[in-house]
Design an enzyme around this catalytic site. Structure first.
Site, PDB file in Angstrom:
ATOM      1  N   ARG A 104     -34.434  60.997 -12.468  1.00 53.80           N
ATOM      2  CA  ARG A 104     -34.652  61.462 -11.169  1.00 53.80           C
ATOM      3  C   ARG A 104     -33.881  60.891 -10.252  1.00 53.80           C
ATOM      4  NH1 ARG A 104     -40.101  61.949  -7.638  1.00 53.80           N
ATOM      5  NH2 ARG A 104     -40.299  63.721  -8.873  1.00 53.80           N
ATOM      6  N   HIS A 131     -35.996  70.902  -9.301  1.00 54.22           N
ATOM      7  CA  HIS A 131     -37.169  70.152  -9.827  1.00 54.22           C
ATOM      8  C   HIS A 131     -37.630  70.959 -11.022  1.00 54.22           C
ATOM      9  CE1 HIS A 131     -40.262  67.216 -10.380  1.00 54.22           C
ATOM     10  NE2 HIS A 131     -40.794  67.313  -9.010  1.00 54.22           N
ATOM     11  N   GLN A 134     -41.488  70.611 -12.499  1.00 57.94           N
ATOM     12  CA  GLN A 134     -42.598  70.837 -11.302  1.00 57.94           C
ATOM     13  C   GLN A 134     -42.813  72.420 -11.681  1.00 57.94           C
ATOM     14  OE1 GLN A 134     -44.213  69.008  -9.315  1.00 57.94           O
ATOM     15  NE2 GLN A 134     -45.493  70.620  -9.331  1.00 57.94           N
ATOM     16  N   ASP A 220     -43.723  73.193   0.413  1.00 61.08           N
ATOM     17  CA  ASP A 220     -43.479  71.522   0.023  1.00 61.08           C
ATOM     18  C   ASP A 220     -43.268  71.045   1.503  1.00 61.08           C
ATOM     19  OD1 ASP A 220     -42.806  69.489  -1.166  1.00 61.08           O
ATOM     20  OD2 ASP A 220     -40.786  70.096  -1.909  1.00 61.08           O
ATOM     21  N   CYS A 260     -46.303  71.005  -4.765  1.00 57.44           N
ATOM     22  CA  CYS A 260     -46.009  69.913  -5.795  1.00 57.44           C
ATOM     23  C   CYS A 260     -46.633  68.847  -5.753  1.00 57.44           C
ATOM     24  CB  CYS A 260     -44.515  70.248  -5.854  1.00 57.44           C
ATOM     25  SG  CYS A 260     -43.665  69.575  -4.816  1.00 57.44           S
ATOM     26  N   ARG A 288     -48.625  68.602 -15.265  1.00 59.75           N
ATOM     27  CA  ARG A 288     -47.414  68.078 -15.235  1.00 59.75           C
ATOM     28  C   ARG A 288     -47.262  67.214 -16.706  1.00 59.75           C
ATOM     29  NH1 ARG A 288     -43.899  66.545 -11.046  1.00 59.75           N
ATOM     30  NH2 ARG A 288     -42.633  65.926 -12.760  1.00 59.75           N
TER      31      ARG A 288
HETATM   32  N1  NVA Z   1     -38.978  68.517  -2.210  1.00 56.70           N
HETATM   33  C1  NVA Z   1     -39.514  67.307  -2.479  1.00 56.70           C
HETATM   34  C2  NVA Z   1     -40.241  67.046  -3.733  1.00 56.70           C
HETATM   35  C3  NVA Z   1     -40.942  65.797  -3.927  1.00 56.70           C
HETATM   36  C4  NVA Z   1     -41.896  65.829  -5.552  1.00 56.70           C
HETATM   37  C5  NVA Z   1     -38.757  66.071  -2.535  1.00 56.70           C
HETATM   38  O1  NVA Z   1     -37.438  66.225  -3.055  1.00 56.70           O
HETATM   39  O2  NVA Z   1     -38.777  64.997  -1.926  1.00 56.70           O
HETATM   40  N1   CP Z   2     -44.574  66.382  -7.621  1.00 51.16           N
HETATM   41  C1   CP Z   2     -43.651  65.367  -7.982  1.00 51.16           C
HETATM   42  O1   CP Z   2     -42.641  65.305  -8.592  1.00 51.16           O
HETATM   43  O2   CP Z   2     -44.361  64.107  -7.529  1.00 51.16           O
HETATM   44  P1   CP Z   2     -43.727  62.911  -7.685  1.00 51.16           P
HETATM   45  O3   CP Z   2     -42.674  62.701  -6.398  1.00 51.16           O
HETATM   46  O4   CP Z   2     -44.950  61.795  -7.198  1.00 51.16           O
HETATM   47  O5   CP Z   2     -43.073  62.347  -8.845  1.00 51.16           O
END
Ligand code: NVA
Ligand code: CP
Length: 309
Positions: A104, A131, A134, A220, A260, A288
């Site tokens: 990540r 992502h 997800q 989101d 998500c 997930r």
């Molecule tokens: N769009 C959000 C998703 C978190 C799972 C982010 O990138 O922070």
């Molecule tokens: N939806 C998701 O990826 O959650 P986290 O940021 O908690 O991993």
């Protein structure tokens, strides 16, 4: 043979996802019956986090344990990545010691550079651009509740972020329509979608119009990780891009709501909707775990033909 990676949703074909979803159902049913499913004994997953996470870490770590393997959590603060060790060198070293890597990070280019120097499969656990894990879980969740997603309509309300761009790829792979509404300046830039044709995508200036007739309404956070400096400006720009009960009434009567997570009640979605009967956010989060177990198994073992394994 070079390792197979999962860096964007479009790295896999629809046929591969159909296999993964069949396998997910099998793995999930065994999990619910408390039957062990240890196809990855002695395998090790390294998880590299340059951003925070609850669901992604938990689902990969628990998933790998349940498959009989081990998972190691690494972050920028405690590794040499935080002191500037090149990602290419990290990839060489990590991939000589483990069987699978999940990352990540901020830039998609980072996971791609890592993958290019890795001996083992690399999974994108979220970047600023995509992502994929997800949306794999979200499509599986839709199918569980409503059957095939082909020919359906999905409404994306809000920021054209990593999750939105992955939905765009999903629309092309699974052949459904994606109706997007974003505030001016925060909309889809077609060249960022990573796909040749956007015939499955339509933009609506008014979020209410995007939700009209949808089988699934999804949104989101207004401010994604890495964009915190824009938070104030985004709060002002996104004020009308909130999923509420009035918007859900414009969708199909049996429309689902997805997010998500993590969510901000009262910002991108009202508590009434996210905690209401159309919301499947907890199934989404749980899936997930199951979909990623199928994914890890597929990347390491390929398609398993023997249904008893
Ligand atoms: N769009 C959000 C998703 C978190 C799972 C982010 O990138 O922070
Ligand atoms: N939806 C998701 O990826 O959650 P986290 O940021 O908690 O991993």
């Amino acid at each position: 043979m070079p390792a197979k990676h999962f860096l964007q949703l479009k790295d896999f074909t629809r046929g591969e996802f159909e296999y993964l979803f069949r396998r997910t159902r099998y793995i999930k049913e065994k999990f619910k019956r408390y039957q062990p499913h240890q196809t990855l004994t002695d395998r090790t997953l390294a998880m590299i986090f340059e951003k925070q996470s609850t669901r992604t870490r938990l689902s990969f770590e628990a998933g790998m344990h349940q498959l009989g393997g081990a998972a190691i959590y690494l972050n920028t603060r405690d590794t040499q990545l935080g002191r500037g060790e090149p990602v290419e060198d990290m990839a060489q070293v990590v991939s000589r010691m483990v069987d699978l890597v999940m990352i990540r990070t901020f830039e998609q280019a980072t996971v791609e550079r890592f993958a290019a120097h890795s001996r083992v499969p690399v999974i994108n656990g979220l970047t600023n651009q995509y992502h994929p894990c997800q949306i794999m879980a979200d499509i599986y969740t839709f199918i569980e509740h409503r059957g095939p997603i082909e020919g359906r309509t999905v409404a994306w309300i809000g920021d054209a972020n990593n999750v939105c761009y992955t939905w765009l790829q999903a629309a092309a792979i699974f052949d459904f329509k994606l109706q997007v509404s974003s505030p001016p300046g925060y909309g889809v830039e077609p060249e960022r979608a990573g796909i040749d044709e956007l015939s499955h995508y339509e933009h609506f200036p008014d979020p209410m119009d995007a939700a009209r007739g949808a089988d699934l309404v999804t949104t989101d956070v207004w401010t994604s990780m890495g964009f915190e400096a824009e938070d104030e400006a985004r709060r002002r720009a996104f004020e009308r891009w909130r999923v509420d009960a009035q918007m859900m009434r414009l969708a199909k009567p049996d429309a689902l709501f997805m997010h998500c997570l993590p969510a901000h009640r009262g910002e991108e979605v009202t508590a009434e909707v996210i905690d209401g009967p159309q919301s499947v956010v907890w199934d989404e989060a749980e899936n997930r775990l199951h979909t990623q177990k199928a994914l890890m198994e597929y990347l390491l073992l390929g398609e398993i033909k023997d249904e008893s394994k």
